[in-house]
Design a protein around this motif. Structure first.
Motif, short mmCIF file in Angstrom:
data_model
loop_
_atom_site.label_atom_id
_atom_site.label_comp_id
_atom_site.label_asym_id
_atom_site.label_seq_id
_atom_site.Cartn_x
_atom_site.Cartn_y
_atom_site.Cartn_z
N CYS A 27 0.83 -1.13 0.07
CA CYS A 27 0.05 0.01 0.08
C CYS A 27 1.05 1.30 0.06
O CYS A 27 2.05 1.23 0.42
N ALA A 28 0.35 2.41 -0.35
CA ALA A 28 1.04 3.57 -0.37
C ALA A 28 0.73 4.23 1.14
O ALA A 28 -0.20 3.62 1.76
N GLY A 29 1.40 5.29 1.37
CA GLY A 29 1.09 5.86 2.73
C GLY A 29 2.00 6.93 3.04
O GLY A 29 2.78 7.30 2.09
N LYS A 30 1.86 7.29 4.33
CA LYS A 30 2.69 8.48 4.94
C LYS A 30 3.28 8.08 6.16
O LYS A 30 2.84 7.39 6.95
N LEU A 31 4.78 8.54 6.19
CA LEU A 31 5.40 8.55 7.45
C LEU A 31 5.40 9.57 8.09
O LEU A 31 5.53 10.71 7.52
N PHE A 32 5.00 9.66 9.57
CA PHE A 32 4.92 10.75 10.29
C PHE A 32 6.21 10.69 11.31
O PHE A 32 6.30 10.01 12.17
N ILE A 33 7.49 11.23 11.02
CA ILE A 33 8.62 11.16 11.84
C ILE A 33 8.77 12.54 12.66
O ILE A 33 8.84 13.21 12.28
N PHE A 34 9.10 12.12 13.84
CA PHE A 34 9.24 13.18 14.93
C PHE A 34 10.82 13.15 15.35
O PHE A 34 11.12 12.08 16.02
N HIS A 35 11.51 14.17 14.92
CA HIS A 35 13.08 13.64 14.89
C HIS A 35 13.60 15.06 15.50
O HIS A 35 13.21 16.11 15.27
N SER A 36 14.69 14.85 16.11
CA SER A 36 15.15 16.04 16.94
C SER A 36 16.57 16.37 16.57
O SER A 36 17.24 17.51 16.88
N SER A 37 17.41 15.48 16.10
CA SER A 37 18.91 15.62 16.05
C SER A 37 19.77 15.29 14.80
O SER A 37 19.14 14.63 14.20
N LEU A 38 21.00 15.57 14.68
CA LEU A 38 21.85 15.26 13.52
C LEU A 38 22.03 13.63 13.94
O LEU A 38 22.41 13.58 14.89
N PRO A 39 21.75 12.97 12.79
CA PRO A 39 21.66 11.57 12.90
C PRO A 39 23.23 11.19 12.81
O PRO A 39 23.85 10.98 11.79
N THR A 40 23.88 11.03 14.22
CA THR A 40 25.32 10.79 14.00
C THR A 40 25.63 9.26 14.69
O THR A 40 26.53 8.89 14.35
N ALA A 41 24.68 8.43 14.80
CA ALA A 41 24.87 7.11 15.12
C ALA A 41 25.27 6.42 13.81
O ALA A 41 24.86 6.75 12.75
N GLU A 42 26.14 5.25 14.09
CA GLU A 42 26.72 4.49 12.83
C GLU A 42 25.55 3.69 12.04
O GLU A 42 25.15 2.80 12.59
N ALA A 43 25.30 4.26 10.79
CA ALA A 43 24.02 3.64 10.19
C ALA A 43 24.20 4.44 8.69
O ALA A 43 24.65 5.30 8.73
N PRO A 44 23.43 4.00 7.91
CA PRO A 44 23.39 4.65 6.50
C PRO A 44 22.73 5.94 6.81
O PRO A 44 21.85 6.02 7.70
N GLY A 45 23.27 6.84 6.11
CA GLY A 45 22.64 8.17 5.89
C GLY A 45 23.22 9.16 7.32
O GLY A 45 22.57 10.08 7.55
N LYS A 46 24.46 8.49 7.69
CA LYS A 46 24.97 9.19 8.77
C LYS A 46 25.56 10.37 8.46
O LYS A 46 25.97 10.59 7.55
N LEU A 47 25.00 11.55 9.58
CA LEU A 47 25.66 12.86 8.94
C LEU A 47 26.44 13.53 9.83
O LEU A 47 26.72 13.11 11.34
N ARG A 48 27.63 14.23 9.62
CA ARG A 48 28.29 15.18 10.41
C ARG A 48 27.82 16.57 10.41
O ARG A 48 27.25 17.01 9.38
#
Ligand SMILES: [Zn+2]
Length: 1038
Positions: free
Chosen positions: A579-600
């Motif tokens: 199905c199609a749909g929407k994600l509602f993401i509630f996020h606060s910080s720069l994603p620095t944890a080791e994972a794809p899409g990690k940012l500095r």
């Protein structure tokens, strides 16, 4: 940086050759693909896709399935289809003849396409002219990249004083070069200006070589030319030397300027956006606007009126930069007016306007032209007694399918014309057949997945609890079809920090179950059954979960987060559920944890004003772009609610949101007490929003021109299909058109926008909007029908796209030069003869300079260290998806005086111009731009107003902490709260109210919104910018 925006293989779309035009957005700076059409017209046109790109053979969105065989081959009997009224359940609205017989003329009777044949080469009565003395030369140093006001212009220190420092004078006064000169005989609406310059300014070393036009060299006393032309409403302001007399300027006035030198342009005498808005309200507000005429210019976005669809799409759905296209590409290049449409396919229509009818042809599906695949619409001409029709887009003659046959009346119109929306209306919907569905299967209803960052800060701030508590009531408000009792949308829940937690909330469970996914490198969905549920059925388990989440993580000390894997997980879950749909993401910080899409943290103020500044607007790592592509391919729209305390790299985090048609919300330094109302209102509104899911849009045009560029919250795999994982009521796509060939004045320029989408109930539908524009060989016709608000929408989006690949300085220069070109071309080709020193603005564009200056001063185009990079990226992203009404308000805020209200009236006070000059110590004003709202209070605000609003005795007692006005039982409070409500109404973002007291520190922030003034960040004042543009025009004309 990623360069592969539009190159990958389309997921469910016909692969098409990549065409040059589209790589401009993300490709490397390339001289042949420079920003738009502004530069050398030849080079920009060369970059356009070649004519003949396969528009005629590609069907909407799709691999083969979207283009069913010609309906004629189906041989469906009449019983097999149902038109609107007869298919119960799918047609919420009965289609009745929308037009009373007495005003049912054809949409564009022969000859009517030039509705107002005025004098062909002049638009004399509508001109605004501005005289402009040596002012224009005093801003020689103004220029994009080196914006300075005249105050600081080198070389003429004494010559020009900022307008702010001058006492406000009456309009008539400003037109008088000297006190003893009587007012001009004709005084036109305060839109024109005349000013003279002090004699000293020229003697002060204004170098002759810098004079933009020969008139400046005239000797004192010489007549510079027929400055004042009574028929043209020109206040023939001469760009003249200091002791110049005004013999031509004011008939009957003394010829000699004497007395002390007067200076400068009075702000009251230059075109006022407020006056334009109010004039349109006065002439068109509260009336019915029927869309029965091709090429007619609608009321402004700021004017309230009732719109009736009589054959062309309502301006709520489509607005154009001009309603008359130049007939040839040479004319278009000459005028440099962008030809564009701003399409808001799901725009909300007020209760008193008719919602869209739904047409259902059963298994046959919509009727389409065999060649270009355009959908049946009012632009199809029936011939041969009704057995065939000629397509208005490609001229192909098509057979009318037997089931659709109908006789023609004496004027050649089908007798069922007014009974069928697709024959008589600009906008309507079709029920799509399986051919229009993924894998030829009917879609499942969409799903919403709530994904909550439960890291330490969000738990600690109370945000997680706030979200969970709110969801308990919000989930009862999921959108549904009007005729259905409950929503078909399923819901799912995920929490995350460095790992992901999925929850099983199946209705038969006593307790929700949590499944942890710690391998964030390759996210998988740990459960299918029980993850996406019907809220009504699983209510108690879901409530239980929402109660438990804040407790579950109460003791967390995890501060690192992931981000890309969260989106990946949501997308995989939707994919697994088909199905199609929407994600509602509630996020606060720069994603620095080791994972794809990690940012500095790569924010670097040293990049400002360098060629690398553009990298700040590009994503930091490539993975977000491919993630976005996957999301679009799977109908996964990402809504992002950000609560940053510092830099979070919005250019990277927001990318998926942008490409999937999602909405980005940002609450800096979120405080539970003061920011909750804003956030919760946004969340509530977003959840309830009218949305089309898994959407693909196609814009078709009649022969001679074609859509070449698209701007918006969307994704494109090829040159024609606009893909949006979801499209909601606030999202607009701006489409630019270019000529392939000559356009025919008789047939005009026709546009059809078709959006294939899945409804909230899981029905596959097509929403069709049609609009016809005129064409003309006269440039005056093009200028006369321009819409400045739509032009600014286009310029903003094209500039904000261009900054990804070009230095800001170049982009700003192009905007200024384009403005000057458009106005110079008008001056040269359309205006009555007058001296070159006059600034003459076409009526429909007279506020273009002020709006353009607002765009140039916007935080996105102003690289200053004090403006946070994230704020700029945020604004950039928001504007890219805005409709015309939203960009109008965003770039030119509404400033409302509230100190002299008529408490008995229901009306909202008229706005005043956004300038400090309009404020007063005894006044109180509300300012709003769609994102921010201020209540500014002068030091001498009347005590009764203060008492009424705040329930405190004096100015000193007012607390500026509050973000809402208290509810008080008195007329002031009620009235002003209702005004605030009115301003907020129908705006995509909730505006937090900031209370600002005159002469207190926060006033600095407020003043940035006084857009006619010189900006504290260095942007020019309106007056200075006008002079700058005038100077460029003079140079072009010479
Ligand atoms: Zn066709």
């Amino acid at each position: 940086m990623s360069q592969q925006g539009y190159v990958t293989a389309p997921p469910y779309s016909q692969s098409q050759p990549r065409v040059g035009g589209f790589s401009a957005g993300f490709g490397p700076p390339n001289s042949s693909l420079h920003y738009g059409h502004y530069g050398d017209p030849n080079s920009s046109h060369a970059a356009a896709p070649q004519p003949g790109m396969s528009k005629s053979t590609v069907t909407l969105g799709s691999s083969a399935p979207l283009g069913p065989l010609p309906p004629g081959t189906h041989q469906v009997s009449q019983n097999n289809f149902q038109s609107g009224p007869s298919a119960a359940g799918q047609q919420p609205h009965r289609f009745q003849s929308p037009l009373p017989p007495n005003n049912t003329g054809p949409s564009y009777p022969p000859g009517s396409h030039q509705s107002q044949p005025a004098s062909p080469n002049t638009v004399s009565t509508s001109c605004t002219t501005l005289a402009n003395q040596l002012n224009s030369m005093q801003i020689n140093s103004y220029g994009p990249g080196a914006i300075q006001s005249s105050h600081t212009s080198s070389g003429h220190p004494a010559s020009f004083q900022g307008p702010q420092q001058l006492p406000l004078t009456q309009h008539q006064m400003t037109l008088q070069p000297g006190p003893q000169i009587p007012p001009p005989a004709n005084n036109f609406s305060g839109l024109c200006a005349q000013s003279s310059l002090p004699s000293m300014s020229r003697q002060d070393g204004m170098p002759g070589s810098g004079l933009p036009n020969p008139n400046l060299q005239q000797l004192p006393g010489q007549t510079p030319g027929p400055g004042y032309h009574p028929q043209q409403a020109n206040y023939g302001l001469q760009m003249a030397g200091s002791q110049l007399s005004y013999p031509g300027a004011f008939p009957g006035g003394p010829a000699q300027l004497s007395g002390p030198p007067q200076k400068k342009l009075d702000p009251d005498s230059i075109p006022s956006p407020i006056q334009v808005i109010e004039n349109d309200k006065a002439s068109r507000g509260g009336q019915m606007y029927a869309t029965n005429t091709r090429g007619q210019v609608p009321p402004l976005v700021t004017t309230d009126c009732l719109i009736q669809d009589q054959g062309h799409a309502s301006p709520r759905y489509i607005r154009c930069t001009t309603y008359c296209f130049p007939s040839s590409s040479d004319m278009a290049k000459q005028a440099r007016i962008p030809l564009a449409a701003v399409i808001q396919p799901f725009a909300i229509v007020p209760q008193n306007e008719t919602p869209l009818y739904v047409v259902n042809h059963g298994e046959t599906g919509p009727i389409r032209c065999n060649r270009c695949k355009a959908y049946m619409c009012p632009f199809m001409q029936f011939i041969e007694g009704g057995r065939r029709y000629q397509c208005g887009f490609c001229n192909c003659i098509n057979e009318v399918p037997p089931f659709f046959f109908q006789h023609l009346d004496h004027i050649g119109r089908r007798v069922d014309h007014y009974e069928r929306p697709e024959l008589s209306l600009g906008s309507y919907e079709y029920v799509a057949t399986l051919d229009y569905c993924r894998n030829n299967k009917p879609p499942n209803p969409p799903a919403y997945i709530f994904m909550i960052d439960v890291s330490y800060r969000n738990i600690n701030s109370g945000l997680v609890k706030l979200i969970c508590d709110e969801l308990k009531t919000l989930l009862d408000k999921l959108p549904r079809e009007e005729e259905e009792e409950s929503s078909a949308i399923r819901v799912g829940f995920v929490t995350y920090n460095k790992v992901l937690h999925f929850f099983n909330v199946k209705s038969n469970l006593a307790q929700p179950q949590m499944m942890v996914v710690s391998d964030v490198g390759e996210v998988f969905v740990p459960l299918l059954d029980g993850f996406l549920v019907n809220f009504q059925e699983s209510r108690s388990v879901v409530h239980n979960l929402l109660d438990q989440i804040p407790e579950m993580f109460a003791d967390t000390n995890e501060s690192e987060t992931i981000f890309a894997p969260v989106i990946q997980a949501g997308m995989e879950a939707l994919k697994a559920a088909e199905c199609a749909g929407k994600l509602f993401i509630f996020h606060s910080s720069l994603p620095t944890a080791e994972a794809p899409g990690k940012l500095r943290n790569r924010d670097d103020k040293k990049l400002l004003s360098t060629d690398k500044e553009k990298t700040l607007f590009q994503p930091q790592v490539n993975s977000y772009e491919s993630l976005a592509r996957d999301c679009v391919a799977n109908g996964c729209c990402v809504n992002l609610f950000l609560f940053p305390n510092q830099y979070v790299d919005i250019a990277s985090l927001g990318l998926v949101t942008m490409y999937t048609g999602g909405t980005l919300y940002k609450y800096n330094n979120f405080q539970l007490n003061s920011d909750s109302p804003q956030f919760l209102t946004d969340l509530r509104r977003d959840i309830e929003k009218k949305t089309g899911f898994d959407a693909i849009m196609r814009v078709r045009t009649s022969t001679g021109f074609r859509a070449t560029d698209f701007f918006g919250a969307m994704y494109m795999n090829n040159t024609t299909d606009v893909e949006m994982a979801a499209v909601d009521c606030d999202k607009a796509v701006t489409v630019e058109f270019k000529h392939d060939d000559k356009l025919n004045e008789d047939s005009g320029a026709l546009i059809q926008c078709a959006v294939l989408y899945t409804s909230v109930s899981g029905q596959r539908r097509l929403r069709i909007h049609n609009i016809g524009l005129n064409c003309s060989t006269q440039l005056a016709d093009v200028y006369k029908t321009c819409e400045t608000d739509a032009l600014i929408n286009f310029f903003a989006k094209s500039a904000f796209k261009a900054i990804l690949s070009q230095p800001l300085k170049v982009v700003r220069e192009i905007l200024v030069s384009q403005t000057a070109h458009m106005l110079a071309c008008y001056r040269k080709n359309c205006a009555s003869p007058s001296t070159a020193s006059q600034l003459i603005l076409p009526d429909a564009m007279k506020v273009l300079p002020v709006y353009m200056n607002c765009l140039l001063k916007s935080t996105v185009l102003t690289g200053r260290p004090e403006i946070p990079t994230d704020e700029r990226a945020y604004h950039r992203q928001l504007v890219m998806s805005m409709g015309v009404a939203d960009t109008q308000l965003f770039f030119y805020p509404q400033l409302l005086p509230i100190h002299n209200l008529d408490l008995k009236s229901d009306t909202v006070p008229a706005a005043v111009r956004c300038s400090e000059e309009r404020l007063s110590e005894g006044g109180a004003f509300i300012l709003a731009n769609g994102l921010s709202m201020f209540l500014w209070l002068g030091v001498s605000t009347p005590p009764e107003l203060i008492q009424g609003l705040f329930n405190v005795p004096s100015f000193a007692h007012i607390s500026t902490e509050a973000t809402l006005l208290p509810d008080l039982a008195n007329p002031y409070s009620k009235k002003i709260k209702s005004i605030v409500e009115h301003i907020q109404n129908q705006k995509p973002y909730t505006m937090k109210l900031m209370i600002v007291k005159q002469r207190e520190q926060p006033e600095m922030l407020f003043r940035q919104f006084l857009v006619e003034d010189k900006s504290i960040h260095g942007g020019a004042s309106y007056v200075d910018f006008l002079c700058c543009v005038h100077k460029e025009i003079c140079q072009l004309l010479n």
